[in-house]
Write an enzyme that holds these catalytic residues in place. Structure first.
Site, short mmCIF file in Angstrom:
data_model
loop_
_atom_site.label_atom_id
_atom_site.label_comp_id
_atom_site.label_asym_id
_atom_site.label_seq_id
_atom_site.Cartn_x
_atom_site.Cartn_y
_atom_site.Cartn_z
CB ALA A 89 40.38 47.74 41.06
N GLY A 134 43.85 45.32 43.92
CA GLY A 134 44.60 45.18 42.68
C GLY A 134 46.05 45.61 42.82
CD GLU A 137 44.11 40.96 42.97
OE1 GLU A 137 43.45 39.91 42.85
OE2 GLU A 137 43.65 42.08 42.69
CD GLU A 157 40.26 42.37 46.43
OE1 GLU A 157 41.16 42.67 45.64
OE2 GLU A 157 40.50 41.87 47.57
#
Length: 284
Positions: A89, A134, A137, A157
């Site tokens: 992200a 991300g 994911e 994270e």
């Protein structure tokens, strides 16, 4: 207008689309930030996969004689260049988000991954370089992951005072088991392509980005040669039975198996087998 034709009309800043032989390649294209998953990237991916889920396997205008749209028979999700699939992200954006903004950001990303996961055609993640946070994911929402030797995976994270929020806490344990998922999430440890394959996260490891895309296309071509409705039903059934007790999973499989009987694709496939010819599936 087919899904393939509609895709050509999309105006996208952070994605590159290519359709060839019924296969769509979606490349995240932000090389200056290692293809980081910004809100714009998520919005544009949502635009692409929303279009696909609304068109693939469905008629164009609802008319009874309108054939289902199988113009796209498989999707490759990848990142531009050889350095990164999706590095994660966009932290520069996340840093200034409020709690409510973060919740909305995660909701959009989670809905996107659900759309990828439930698309009627196979979606393959071709991971070249970093697939972190991300990015990992996003890859795990695909049906399976192929990786280049330079690929690396992780959910880092916790090093940012965060936890995975786009599906990592849920899907990683489905790929690698609960103990390995806990260790990777709680430590933020990064793993290379070989360890990812050993853990079951990556299906295969290819030498470089070119071989990676070739392998993804070869796999999807094999699927595209089959009945599209059977492939869609098999994908749906595997997902539905994934977390269920064996007896309940078998019940779902039994019903889905029976539902195939009498369909045009089933009648054509069985007739072609008996007559020793190639099937010509109507996609119905």
């Amino acid at each position: 207008m087919t899904a393939a034709a509609q895709l050509a009309d999309l105006e996208l800043d952070s994605l590159r689309l290519e359709v060839a032989e019924g296969l769509l390649t979606v490349s995240v294209h932000r090389p200056e930030v290692l293809n980081a998953l910004s809100p714009l990237v998520i919005a544009e991916l949502r635009e692409v996969f929303s279009l696909l889920r609304g068109r693939i396997g469905r008629s164009g205008d609802g008319a009874a004689d309108d054939a289902p749209d199988w113009s796209i028979r498989g999707v490759i999700l990848t990142g531009s260049g050889e350095r990164s699939f999706v590095a994660g992200a966009d932290i520069s954006v996340m840093r200034d988000q409020s709690r409510d903004e973060a919740a909305a950001y995660a909701a959009d990303a989670q809905e996107l991954t659900a759309w990828i996961e439930t698309l009627p055609v196979p979606v393959v993640a071709a991971v070249n370089g970093f697939a972190l946070g991300g990015g990992c994911e996003l890859a795990m929402a695909c049906d399976y992951i192929l990786a280049s030797e330079s690929a690396s995976f992780g959910q880092p994270e916790v090093a940012l005072g965060l936890i995975p929020g786009f599906g990592g806490c849920v899907r990683l344990q489905q790929y690698v088991g609960i103990a390995a998922a806990r260790e990777l999430i709680l430590t933020g440890r990064r793993i290379d392509a070989q360890e990812a394959r050993e853990l079951g996260l990556a299906l295969r490891v290819l030498p470089d980005a070119a071989a990676l895309l070739d392998a993804a296309r070869e796999s999807l071509r094999a699927s595209a040669a089959q009945s599209p409705t059977a492939v869609a039903a098999a994908k749906r059934t595997v997902r539905a039975a994934q977390a269920l007790p064996t007896d309940r999973g078998l019940e779902i499989e039994r019903q889905a198996f029976a539902d195939r009987f009498g369909t045009p694709d089933m009648l054509e496939g069985t007739a072609a087998f008996v007559e020793k010819r190639r099937p010509s599936f109507p996609g119905a």
